[in-house]
Scaffold this motif. Sequence first.
Motif, PDB file in Angstrom:
ATOM      1  N   TYR A  31      -3.493  -0.209   8.168  1.00 49.23           N
ATOM      2  CA  TYR A  31      -3.616   0.730   7.111  1.00 49.23           C
ATOM      3  C   TYR A  31      -3.968   2.135   7.359  1.00 49.23           C
ATOM      4  O   TYR A  31      -3.507   3.185   6.584  1.00 49.23           O
ATOM      5  CB  TYR A  31      -4.906  -0.005   6.004  1.00 49.23           C
ATOM      6  CG  TYR A  31      -4.416  -1.040   5.118  1.00 49.23           C
ATOM      7  CD1 TYR A  31      -3.328  -0.906   4.377  1.00 49.23           C
ATOM      8  CD2 TYR A  31      -5.320  -1.869   4.944  1.00 49.23           C
ATOM      9  CE1 TYR A  31      -2.915  -1.878   3.477  1.00 49.23           C
ATOM     10  CE2 TYR A  31      -4.975  -3.029   3.999  1.00 49.23           C
ATOM     11  CZ  TYR A  31      -3.879  -3.027   3.396  1.00 49.23           C
ATOM     12  OH  TYR A  31      -3.666  -4.129   2.485  1.00 49.23           O
ATOM     13  N   ILE A  33     -12.219  -0.390   3.428  1.00 53.60           N
ATOM     14  CA  ILE A  33     -11.968   0.833   3.009  1.00 53.60           C
ATOM     15  C   ILE A  33     -12.545   1.977   3.953  1.00 53.60           C
ATOM     16  O   ILE A  33     -11.923   2.944   4.129  1.00 53.60           O
ATOM     17  CB  ILE A  33     -11.914   1.124   1.679  1.00 53.60           C
ATOM     18  CG1 ILE A  33     -11.411   0.211   0.755  1.00 53.60           C
ATOM     19  CG2 ILE A  33     -11.677   2.607   1.041  1.00 53.60           C
ATOM     20  CD1 ILE A  33     -11.570  -0.080  -0.849  1.00 53.60           C
ATOM     21  N   TYR A  36       0.778  -1.358   0.207  1.00 59.61           N
ATOM     22  CA  TYR A  36       0.063  -0.058  -0.001  1.00 59.61           C
ATOM     23  C   TYR A  36       0.983   1.220  -0.096  1.00 59.61           C
ATOM     24  O   TYR A  36       0.608   2.267  -0.718  1.00 59.61           O
ATOM     25  CB  TYR A  36      -0.878  -0.161   1.209  1.00 59.61           C
ATOM     26  CG  TYR A  36      -1.414   1.214   1.315  1.00 59.61           C
ATOM     27  CD1 TYR A  36      -2.587   1.793   0.487  1.00 59.61           C
ATOM     28  CD2 TYR A  36      -1.071   2.228   2.399  1.00 59.61           C
ATOM     29  CE1 TYR A  36      -3.177   2.903   0.745  1.00 59.61           C
ATOM     30  CE2 TYR A  36      -1.743   3.509   2.749  1.00 59.61           C
ATOM     31  CZ  TYR A  36      -2.980   3.777   1.854  1.00 59.61           C
ATOM     32  OH  TYR A  36      -3.250   4.811   1.853  1.00 59.61           O
ATOM     33  N   LEU A  41      -6.521   1.075  -2.416  1.00 55.67           N
ATOM     34  CA  LEU A  41      -6.892   0.222  -1.572  1.00 55.67           C
ATOM     35  C   LEU A  41      -7.939  -0.767  -2.053  1.00 55.67           C
ATOM     36  O   LEU A  41      -8.140  -1.756  -1.844  1.00 55.67           O
ATOM     37  CB  LEU A  41      -7.483   0.763  -0.448  1.00 55.67           C
ATOM     38  CG  LEU A  41      -6.550   1.549   0.694  1.00 55.67           C
ATOM     39  CD1 LEU A  41      -7.414   2.568   1.528  1.00 55.67           C
ATOM     40  CD2 LEU A  41      -5.824   0.701   1.443  1.00 55.67           C
TER      41      LEU A  41
END
Length: 175
Positions: free
Chosen positions: A70, A143, A30, A132
């Motif tokens: 994330y 997300i 990512y 994502l």
Amino acid sequence: MQMKINKHAVSKEAELETAIRDAYPKVYSYLYHRTLDAALSKDLTQETFYRFYRHLDQYEEQGKLLNFLYRIARHLVYDHTRSRRYTDELQEEQMRDDTYNGERLFQKKEEFVILRSWISELPPHLQDVLLLRYDEGLKYRDISQITGIHVSTVKSQVRLALHILKKRAQKEGWK
């Protein structure tokens, strides 16, 4: 004197260690897609896990650990971008970096480089949801948890990003 071992705590610790080991390459991926810089991505990945461990006592198991990681990584990218503005020369150098295997998305390297440059021109929030969703393969609800925006907004932002890229591709004569 016999020491008692809390088996529940040991299994939780082992479970957390396994989850983190599995999450590391995903967080790095990512970050690489957001920065296009392998060294910076490695540093930010390390910082993501450092921050997670530093505040482990505050972490509450709500949702997926990967989504939480994330979220930390996303904030680190924003912090980095705010603190240091990329020059055009640096962006060109990063796009020429051949460490990412573009075959997964495109057959031709030229198309990949062009598309990545178009994605990098999108506003950061559109880059996030697009990467994502398609590079990391996350579901809309995941997300939503990462970005803190409603699922329907995530869906509309993905559609908007794809629409912008499609218009750009048509303008450039892509099929």
